[in-house]
Structures are given as structure tokens and as C-alpha cells.
Design a protein around this motif. Sequence first.
Motif, PDB file in Angstrom:
ATOM      1  N   ARG A 105      11.191  10.643   6.243  1.00 25.24           N
ATOM      2  CA  ARG A 105      10.196  11.678   5.928  1.00 25.24           C
ATOM      3  C   ARG A 105       9.024  11.020   5.201  1.00 25.24           C
ATOM      4  O   ARG A 105       9.229  10.175   4.333  1.00 25.24           O
ATOM      5  CB  ARG A 105      10.840  12.764   5.088  1.00 25.24           C
ATOM      6  CG  ARG A 105      12.046  13.359   5.871  1.00 25.24           C
ATOM      7  CD  ARG A 105      12.651  14.531   5.221  1.00 25.24           C
ATOM      8  NE  ARG A 105      11.776  15.661   5.472  1.00 25.24           N
ATOM      9  CZ  ARG A 105      11.830  16.797   4.802  1.00 25.24           C
ATOM     10  NH1 ARG A 105      12.692  16.960   3.843  1.00 25.24           N
ATOM     11  NH2 ARG A 105      11.015  17.779   5.079  1.00 25.24           N
ATOM     12  N   THR A 106       7.818  11.398   5.583  1.00 22.13           N
ATOM     13  CA  THR A 106       6.607  10.804   5.001  1.00 22.13           C
ATOM     14  C   THR A 106       5.687  11.889   4.459  1.00 22.13           C
ATOM     15  O   THR A 106       5.755  13.052   4.858  1.00 22.13           O
ATOM     16  CB  THR A 106       5.830   9.971   6.051  1.00 22.13           C
ATOM     17  OG1 THR A 106       5.413  10.830   7.120  1.00 22.13           O
ATOM     18  CG2 THR A 106       6.680   8.828   6.590  1.00 22.13           C
ATOM     19  N   THR A 107       4.823  11.466   3.545  1.00 21.36           N
ATOM     20  CA  THR A 107       3.792  12.350   3.006  1.00 21.36           C
ATOM     21  C   THR A 107       2.454  11.630   3.024  1.00 21.36           C
ATOM     22  O   THR A 107       2.405  10.409   2.855  1.00 21.36           O
ATOM     23  CB  THR A 107       4.114  12.801   1.560  1.00 21.36           C
ATOM     24  OG1 THR A 107       3.071  13.672   1.091  1.00 21.36           O
ATOM     25  CG2 THR A 107       4.255  11.635   0.600  1.00 21.36           C
ATOM     26  N   THR A 108       1.384  12.391   3.214  1.00 19.64           N
ATOM     27  CA  THR A 108       0.026  11.845   3.110  1.00 19.64           C
ATOM     28  C   THR A 108      -0.719  12.462   1.936  1.00 19.64           C
ATOM     29  O   THR A 108      -1.882  12.140   1.710  1.00 19.64           O
ATOM     30  CB  THR A 108      -0.769  12.078   4.415  1.00 19.64           C
ATOM     31  OG1 THR A 108      -0.820  13.490   4.687  1.00 19.64           O
ATOM     32  CG2 THR A 108      -0.136  11.338   5.584  1.00 19.64           C
ATOM     33  N   ASP A 109      -0.027  13.349   1.180  1.00 17.95           N
ATOM     34  CA  ASP A 109      -0.656  13.969   0.007  1.00 17.95           C
ATOM     35  C   ASP A 109       0.189  13.816  -1.257  1.00 17.95           C
ATOM     36  O   ASP A 109      -0.049  14.491  -2.251  1.00 17.95           O
ATOM     37  CB  ASP A 109      -0.971  15.446   0.272  1.00 17.95           C
ATOM     38  CG  ASP A 109       0.276  16.299   0.478  1.00 17.95           C
ATOM     39  OD1 ASP A 109       1.418  15.803   0.293  1.00 17.95           O
ATOM     40  OD2 ASP A 109       0.118  17.490   0.827  1.00 17.95           O
ATOM     41  N   ASN A 110       1.191  12.930  -1.213  1.00 16.74           N
ATOM     42  CA  ASN A 110       2.100  12.665  -2.332  1.00 16.74           C
ATOM     43  C   ASN A 110       2.864  13.917  -2.764  1.00 16.74           C
ATOM     44  O   ASN A 110       3.278  14.025  -3.906  1.00 16.74           O
ATOM     45  CB  ASN A 110       1.348  12.061  -3.525  1.00 16.74           C
ATOM     46  CG  ASN A 110       2.283  11.359  -4.490  1.00 16.74           C
ATOM     47  OD1 ASN A 110       3.343  10.885  -4.115  1.00 16.74           O
ATOM     48  ND2 ASN A 110       1.895  11.298  -5.747  1.00 16.74           N
ATOM     49  N   SER A 111       3.053  14.861  -1.837  1.00 22.38           N
ATOM     50  CA  SER A 111       3.726  16.096  -2.198  1.00 22.38           C
ATOM     51  C   SER A 111       4.532  16.681  -1.048  1.00 22.38           C
ATOM     52  O   SER A 111       5.738  16.859  -1.163  1.00 22.38           O
ATOM     53  CB  SER A 111       2.690  17.121  -2.687  1.00 22.38           C
ATOM     54  OG  SER A 111       3.307  18.346  -2.975  1.00 22.38           O
ATOM     55  N   THR A 146      -2.527   4.161  -0.644  1.00 23.64           N
ATOM     56  CA  THR A 146      -1.204   3.838  -1.198  1.00 23.64           C
ATOM     57  C   THR A 146      -0.787   4.790  -2.320  1.00 23.64           C
ATOM     58  O   THR A 146       0.385   4.826  -2.682  1.00 23.64           O
ATOM     59  CB  THR A 146      -1.159   2.390  -1.722  1.00 23.64           C
ATOM     60  OG1 THR A 146      -2.164   2.220  -2.720  1.00 23.64           O
ATOM     61  CG2 THR A 146      -1.381   1.408  -0.576  1.00 23.64           C
ATOM     62  N   SER A 147      -1.725   5.570  -2.859  1.00 19.06           N
ATOM     63  CA  SER A 147      -1.383   6.542  -3.902  1.00 19.06           C
ATOM     64  C   SER A 147      -0.799   7.830  -3.326  1.00 19.06           C
ATOM     65  O   SER A 147      -0.039   8.519  -3.999  1.00 19.06           O
ATOM     66  CB  SER A 147      -2.614   6.898  -4.737  1.00 19.06           C
ATOM     67  OG  SER A 147      -3.087   5.765  -5.411  1.00 19.06           O
ATOM     68  N   THR A 148      -1.165   8.163  -2.095  1.00 16.83           N
ATOM     69  CA  THR A 148      -0.738   9.440  -1.514  1.00 16.83           C
ATOM     70  C   THR A 148       0.209   9.302  -0.331  1.00 16.83           C
ATOM     71  O   THR A 148       0.931  10.232  -0.006  1.00 16.83           O
ATOM     72  CB  THR A 148      -1.960  10.244  -1.039  1.00 16.83           C
ATOM     73  OG1 THR A 148      -2.687   9.468  -0.076  1.00 16.83           O
ATOM     74  CG2 THR A 148      -2.871  10.590  -2.213  1.00 16.83           C
ATOM     75  N   HIS A 149       0.237   8.157   0.322  1.00 12.81           N
ATOM     76  CA  HIS A 149       1.066   7.951   1.508  1.00 12.81           C
ATOM     77  C   HIS A 149       2.373   7.263   1.093  1.00 12.81           C
ATOM     78  O   HIS A 149       2.362   6.092   0.702  1.00 12.81           O
ATOM     79  CB  HIS A 149       0.326   7.091   2.532  1.00 12.81           C
ATOM     80  CG  HIS A 149      -0.823   7.790   3.175  1.00 12.81           C
ATOM     81  ND1 HIS A 149      -1.875   8.326   2.458  1.00 12.81           N
ATOM     82  CD2 HIS A 149      -1.088   8.049   4.476  1.00 12.81           C
ATOM     83  CE1 HIS A 149      -2.737   8.878   3.288  1.00 12.81           C
ATOM     84  NE2 HIS A 149      -2.283   8.728   4.520  1.00 12.81           N
ATOM     85  N   LYS A 150       3.478   8.001   1.187  1.00 11.89           N
ATOM     86  CA  LYS A 150       4.764   7.498   0.732  1.00 11.89           C
ATOM     87  C   LYS A 150       5.850   7.938   1.703  1.00 11.89           C
ATOM     88  O   LYS A 150       5.595   8.722   2.618  1.00 11.89           O
ATOM     89  CB  LYS A 150       5.061   8.005  -0.671  1.00 11.89           C
ATOM     90  CG  LYS A 150       3.996   7.536  -1.660  1.00 11.89           C
ATOM     91  CD  LYS A 150       4.245   7.933  -3.067  1.00 11.89           C
ATOM     92  CE  LYS A 150       3.047   7.435  -3.886  1.00 11.89           C
ATOM     93  NZ  LYS A 150       3.332   7.283  -5.253  1.00 11.89           N
ATOM     94  N   CYS A 151       7.069   7.444   1.492  1.00  5.50           N
ATOM     95  CA  CYS A 151       8.177   7.886   2.348  1.00  5.50           C
ATOM     96  C   CYS A 151       9.460   7.980   1.544  1.00  5.50           C
ATOM     97  O   CYS A 151       9.573   7.429   0.443  1.00  5.50           O
ATOM     98  CB  CYS A 151       8.341   6.968   3.554  1.00  5.50           C
ATOM     99  SG  CYS A 151       9.120   5.398   3.234  1.00  5.50           S
TER     100      CYS A 151
END
Length: 183
Positions: A105-111, A146-151
Motif C-alpha cells: 500500500r502506498t500514499t502520495t499525501d503521507n496519509s 520523499t516527505s509525502t510518498h511512502k509505503c
Amino acid sequence: MALSTIGTNSIADSAITSAKASGLGITMADTWRLTTQFTTTDGTSFRTITANLERDDSTGYGVLGSGMSQSSGIFTFPSTGIYLITANFFAYDDADFAYFEGFIRTTTDNSTYTTRTQSSLNVQGISSGSPEGNTFGQCLFDVTNTSTHKCKFDFLASTANVLVLGNSGYNATYFTFTRLGDT
């Protein structure tokens, strides 16, 4: 036919600089794993792997580039780029279970996290023995910030008491990250 060689002065410095600056080529590769097994609690809730994670440190391991970082199961990318993310979940039960599912699962808004990959293991109707197996999934992820895109990595089992296997000496449930090039 005689073979010719290319002298060091035959390739222009500008061509080498241009190739290096193209952003092509793998510049980061990293593997993380679950270090200990845990048991699913029910068959209705997603669960995120939030603890007992370590970078692969077995004999002969290697990390290319800066590598990933993680906090409570949320993985942060070291730089922007296009990444290949893979997930291998290894599940086991000493009784019959219907299914086990692993998710990237990934996010592009850190949420808000979106399911990018769902992989399933189905074991049903075994009269004896202990069903086990693994699921494998992968996806490409364009990390532009890199601050908002995580998994993160989630799972779901149809019943309680399914074991998700981990080990600190080898990769059972593990995740790999490979930066393929610039975004």
C-alpha cells in the motif's frame, strides 16, 4: 579480421557526462525483513506490519545507495525516482485456513494509503498436515516527494491463528526496494 580497440581519447568526456546525468540505471537497492513470526488475531481486519523489521544483514548481503528507512512499518524513500517495490509474505497454520492475503500500500499525501498490489494464498480442505506457502506481489511507484510518498505492508487472513513467518537469519517475509531511475 583484426579487432580494434577504443582508446581512452576516443570517447568524448561530454558523452560520458551525458550518460551519467541521464538518470538511468539502478542507484539504490535494499531489502528489509520480518525478524520474528506473529499470529493473526482475526479474519476480518487489515493489519500493518509495524514492528520486528530489520534490514537484511545475512552473510553476503548488500545495500546499494542510501537505502530505505522505516518507522513503525512506514517506509520512507531516500530520494525521488521510480521504484520497484516487492513483497513476499510467508504464512503457515497448523490447521486448515481458507486464505491469506498480502498487500503493498502506498500514499502520495503521507496519509491516505491505496492498495497497489494484492497477492493471495489459498489453502482449503487439507485433511492432515500443516498448510504453508507464500504470496508475492510487486509494483512500480513514482516517488516525486520523499516527505509525502511512502509505503507500508498489510495482510489479511480468513481465520485467526495463521502465522506470518519471520526470521532474523534469513528472508521469509521480506520486502525489496529498487530505484530504477529518475522520476
